[in-house]
Design an enzyme around this catalytic site. Structure first.
Site, PDB file in Angstrom:
ATOM      1  N   ASP A   1      -2.118  10.236  -2.667  1.00  0.00           N
ATOM      2  CA  ASP A   1      -2.325  11.026  -4.033  1.00  0.00           C
ATOM      3  C   ASP A   1      -3.581  10.541  -4.706  1.00  0.00           C
ATOM      4  O   ASP A   1      -4.207   9.470  -4.592  1.00  0.00           O
ATOM      5  CB  ASP A   1      -0.873  10.600  -4.577  1.00  0.00           C
ATOM      6  CG  ASP A   1      -0.689   9.208  -4.734  1.00  0.00           C
ATOM      7  OD1 ASP A   1      -1.083   8.370  -3.910  1.00  0.00           O
ATOM      8  OD2 ASP A   1      -0.171   8.847  -5.986  1.00  0.00           O
TER       9      ASP A   1
ATOM     10  N   GLU B   1       1.458   6.351  -4.692  1.00  0.00           N
ATOM     11  CA  GLU B   1       0.711   5.148  -5.467  1.00  0.00           C
ATOM     12  C   GLU B   1       0.392   5.366  -6.881  1.00  0.00           C
ATOM     13  O   GLU B   1       0.790   4.337  -7.274  1.00  0.00           O
ATOM     14  CB  GLU B   1      -0.481   4.799  -4.467  1.00  0.00           C
ATOM     15  CG  GLU B   1      -1.100   3.457  -4.810  1.00  0.00           C
ATOM     16  CD  GLU B   1      -1.874   3.302  -6.069  1.00  0.00           C
ATOM     17  OE1 GLU B   1      -2.583   2.103  -6.267  1.00  0.00           O
ATOM     18  OE2 GLU B   1      -2.400   4.327  -6.451  1.00  0.00           O
TER      19      GLU B   1
END
Length: 490
Positions: free
Chosen positions: A79, A147
């Site tokens: 991400d 994350e």
């Protein structure tokens, strides 16, 4: 889109980074990218699987003759932080990232975050997996999810799943440096339903905005003196209390791990006080610009009339209590480390603040090299906001990564850094939440280091990466993977 990326060197890495730029992947929306990577792995005959949370692992068998070498895990998160300039409409769930190569030797995005954090680490791992000229032991590439929003992928990583004993985290942002420790952290959530009251006949609605700050990473950049839009706009609201200002609504910041660049509020005050309030805001703009001079130059503060009259605002007492609580809330560097000079030990970012219809919400990110200090700072939030009747909870807590200066993996990296680049690598501890602390808790026997190319402005539309540092990073990574397979002495 972004065809120019494939003309950069090293081409395999940049080809994969192009795929990442063209595939929307904000936190919580990584599924399309995961599917692309699974099809790519199948096309190369590489084994792949996912754990219950959805983290992706791709495996490649050792080069013949290197089956007994220690298993190496290449690790990054899929991400990216979704931040765009206010005047640039961008749907991070649908639109690709548009990149440009600057005359300065850096790669930039066009008015959005670039996603070099951690897209370049992911791209490098993919390029290693497809490199048939590389001699290597057993390889695993671990790609985690969410994350940037919560560390969710690492926190929920399956135990007993990974096979390797050496982990290369590819999520650092400084050339010439290798990281062996990081801060832990926790999200502090504060919520309250505050009383409202109708507007008096003589009260007028005004819009208050603070824009133009640089923003940045709430860990890496927390010590640089950059402006925090929430901290500064609350200061302005505090200064408007003598004019009888009452808050109607507020929104500031979009991510708890990004320094807020903008904040906006609606307030009401007696019409007789509008003119002196405007004068006070103009004076505050000059004061704040002077304080941020040489660090964060773009601050703009405006107070303007609104055409729409709101139905109500916080009561005067509720407005005062909320503004005062936010004004004294911990924000910025709390303490510098004694054991690791020059590194922040404990900090807090007032990342996201909102008020609508009397419903107040705050999400702060507390970080510390000491887990006890993280817990204490979170408790201070609880103690403070309980005074105004708010509820506080702590979520997504994750441990720090304890440094291991005698690591054999670190010794190998330092030797290769000298051989490849002719200089010593700086051994560092970072005040940011690398996933290594969480991974080490689940797999305590892992020997880990973290390194990467030179990235600046992460978590903001100013994010950029130095192109020549990517070449250095790629050369070091390839050399290290081969060195570990051959078992050469550190």
């Amino acid at each position: 889109m972004n065809a120019h990326l494939e003309q950069l060197s090293p081409r395999p890495l940049w080809r994969h980074f192009r795929t990442l730029c063209n595939t929307p992947r904000p936190s919580g929306h990584e599924a399309a990218l995961v599917a692309i990577l699974e099809r790519w792995a199948e096309g190369l005959g590489l084994a792949h699987d996912r754990d219950a949370f959805g983290n992706l692992r791709i495996r490649k068998a050792a080069t013949p003759g290197f089956e007994s070498a220690p298993g190496v895990i290449l690790q990054g998160h899929l991400d990216m932080v979704a931040q765009a300039n206010a005047d640039h409409p961008h749907d991070f769930t649908r639109d690709p990232i548009e990149t440009r190569v600057g005359d300065d030797g850096w790669l930039h995005a066009c008015d959005t975050t670039l996603g070099a954090d951690n897209g370049l680490g992911v791209a490098a791992a993919l390029a290693i997996l497809e490199d048939e000229t590389l001699e290597h032991g057993p390889l695993e590439a671990l790609f985690t999810l969410e994350e940037e929003s919560s560390m969710g992928g690492a926190l929920n990583l399956a135990e007993g799943w990974l096979e390797g004993s050496l982990l290369l985290n590819l999520d650092s942002e400084d050339r010439g440096q290798v990281y062996i420790g990081c801060a832990g952290g926790a999200d502090v959530i504060v919520e309250a339903q505050l009383p409202t009251a109708p507007l008096a006949d003589d009260e007028v609605p005004l819009g208050l905005s603070l824009t133009g700050l640089s923003g940045g990473h709430s860990g890496i950049d927390i010590h640089k003196g950059l402006g925090n839009a929430n901290r500064l706009l609350v200061r302005v609201l505090r200064a408007l209390e003598p004019f009888g200002a009452r808050l109607v609504d507020y929104r500031g910041g979009t991510l708890r791990n990004a320094l807020p660049r903008e904040a906006f509020a609606t307030l009401v005050l007696p019409d007789a006080d509008e003119a002196p309030a405007r004068e006070r805001v103009a004076a505050l703009q000059a004061e704040l610009r002077a304080e941020l001079s040489g660090v964060d130059e773009g601050l703009t503060l405006t107070l303007s009339p609104l055409d729409v009259r709101p139905a109500g605002a916080l009561t005067e007492q509720a407005s005062r209590l909320l503004v005062r609580a936010l004004h004294v809330a911990p924000c910025g560097v709390e303490r510098m480390s004694v054991e690791v000079p020059g590194v922040v030990e404990t900090s807090n970012n007032l990342g996201v603040v909102s008020l609508e219809g009397g419903r107040f919400h705050l999400c702060a990110l507390v970080r510390s090299l000491r887990d006890s200090a993280t817990a204490d700072l979170a408790d201070r939030f609880r103690a403070l906001f309980e005074l105004i009747g708010a509820r506080t909870r702590v979520e997504n807590a994750y441990p720090g990564w304890t440094p291991s200066p005698q690591s054999p993996l670190l010794a190998r990296f330092r030797r290769l850094h000298r051989e490849q680049l002719g200089i010593e690598a700086e051994v560092k501890v970072i005040h940011a939440g690398l996933e290594c602390g969480i991974l080490g808790g689940k797999y305590p026997r892992l020997d880990m280091i973290s390194f990467g190319p030179l990235i600046r402005g992460a978590h903001s539309p100013h994010e950029r990466v130095a192109l020549d540092s990517v070449t250095e990073f790629w050369g070091l990574l390839r050399a290290l993977v081969e060195d570990l397979a051959r078992g050469e002495t550190p």
